[in-house]
Design a protein around this motif. Sequence first.
Motif, short mmCIF file in Angstrom:
data_model
loop_
_atom_site.label_atom_id
_atom_site.label_comp_id
_atom_site.label_asym_id
_atom_site.label_seq_id
_atom_site.Cartn_x
_atom_site.Cartn_y
_atom_site.Cartn_z
N HIS A 281 -4.50 1.29 -4.36
CA HIS A 281 -5.12 1.76 -3.12
C HIS A 281 -5.36 3.27 -3.16
CE1 HIS A 281 -3.79 -1.92 -0.55
NE2 HIS A 281 -4.71 -2.20 -1.42
N LYS B 62 -1.61 8.91 3.75
CA LYS B 62 -3.01 8.73 4.16
C LYS B 62 -3.40 9.80 5.18
CE LYS B 62 -6.95 6.40 4.38
NZ LYS B 62 -7.94 7.37 4.83
N ARG C 253 0.34 -1.84 -6.40
CA ARG C 253 -0.69 -2.01 -5.36
C ARG C 253 -0.91 -0.72 -4.58
NH1 ARG C 253 2.39 -7.41 -4.80
NH2 ARG C 253 3.95 -5.87 -4.32
N SER D 244 -8.63 4.21 -5.04
CA SER D 244 -9.89 4.12 -4.29
C SER D 244 -10.02 5.28 -3.30
CB SER D 244 -10.04 2.77 -3.60
OG SER D 244 -9.03 2.59 -2.64
N THR D 245 -8.91 5.73 -2.75
CA THR D 245 -8.95 6.89 -1.86
C THR D 245 -9.29 8.15 -2.63
OG1 THR D 245 -7.31 5.82 -0.42
CG2 THR D 245 -7.62 8.19 -0.15
N SER E 77 0.84 -1.19 0.00
CA SER E 77 0.00 0.00 0.00
C SER E 77 0.88 1.24 0.00
CB SER E 77 -0.94 -0.01 1.20
OG SER E 77 -1.95 0.98 1.03
#
Length: 193
Positions: free
Chosen positions: A126, A95, A122, A129-130, A89
């Motif tokens: 991720h 994040k 990957r 989608s965020t 990720s």
Amino acid sequence: MIKVGIIVASTRPGRVGHAVGRWVLDEAKRQGGARFELVDLMDYDLPQLDEPVPALMGADYTRPHTRRWAEKVASLDAFVFVTPEYNHSFPGVLKNALDFVYHEWGNKAAGFVGYGMEGAGRAIQHLRSTMAALGIADVRHHVALQMHHDFIDFKELKPQVHQNDAVSAMLEDVIAWGGALRPLRDSRPPTND
């Protein structure tokens, strides 16, 4: 002309992310079509999310570091996220930075430059989608730098020739989408700040 922030998403000591970000910035300036700025998360020193009210509820930020970060994100029309892949990720520091603000991200475009043992696919998946949750339109093309092929001794960036075409295609998409979304950004009602 739109403004694109190239966000370096690693703060790890000894990181190669800053060199990757500089390479993207140099390629972007050569290509033109927008104004580009390197935005290094290390320069923002955001703590673990410490705002008492979720960003989705409005832009009434109480912390100076949040206001500074919100101003930077709001000033940009599009983004290129330069990210390593950690445990399949993207880094937690990215994040956290994404979660600090909300409305400032919306109706903008994003592209990705990943680096890692297998090109950070990957991590990019991720991030996609965020992006959807934040209202950011992510573009199809991305750059996948592999530590075995695009770096010397895993430390010095030396991208293969085809990576220049990859970054060019991604930047073209980011610039086009960033410009196309401008009417949506311009018509958005002001937040309660």
